[in-house]
Write an enzyme that holds these catalytic residues in place. Sequence first.
Site, PDB file in Angstrom:
ATOM      1  N   CYS A 281      38.257  42.171  39.197  1.00  0.00           N
ATOM      2  CA  CYS A 281      39.034  42.777  38.104  1.00  0.00           C
ATOM      3  C   CYS A 281      38.769  42.063  36.769  1.00  0.00           C
ATOM      4  O   CYS A 281      39.136  40.905  36.606  1.00  0.00           O
ATOM      5  CB  CYS A 281      40.517  42.716  38.471  1.00  0.00           C
ATOM      6  SG  CYS A 281      41.647  43.092  37.130  1.00  0.00           S
TER       7      CYS A 281
ATOM      8  N   CYS B 211      41.915  40.949  34.845  1.00  0.00           N
ATOM      9  CA  CYS B 211      42.546  39.804  35.521  1.00  0.00           C
ATOM     10  C   CYS B 211      41.928  38.493  35.068  1.00  0.00           C
ATOM     11  O   CYS B 211      42.612  37.481  34.931  1.00  0.00           O
ATOM     12  CB  CYS B 211      42.386  39.919  37.042  1.00  0.00           C
ATOM     13  SG  CYS B 211      43.157  41.377  37.759  1.00  0.00           S
TER      14      CYS B 211
END
Length: 158
Positions: A81, A84
């Site tokens: 991600c 993230c």
Amino acid sequence: MAQRLVFRRLLSLTLRTLPLQGQRMVSGPLTPRVPLAPHGKAFGTSASCRNTFNVQDGSDFQDRVVNNPKPVVVDFHAQWCGPCKILGPRLEKMVAKQEGKVLMAKVDIDDHTDLAIEYEVSAVPTVLAMKNGDVVDKFVGIKDEDQLEAFLKKLIGA
């Protein structure tokens, strides 16, 4: 899972006690054996390391997050991600600024799918604010430092 945890603990103990190539050891009557970096400074843990931890399994989550008397920010993330990777370090920095008033638990959703399902995480990054075992606040996506500071202040009650 248990074997991986034992291996990690063994590896961390080994790394703490053995010098790496090019390092010197500091010792004295009151000084534990600590490896020095090549530039002469001892290794230590920063405030973010003491306030941030990776969740190992469901029982670890129960012990360190749900049963924790301190407020805990739970960062549900994934290695793949992109957002993230931006939010994680930013959130760690803001948690460290709180000087131990709040802790941060990091949960990789690929390793702990059961926790992600239990806490209804449908997108990453998802950040939960937990107090006394209850989810009191939540956000999904990236936030800037001012928004993160407001989120943490609300959780702490400052």
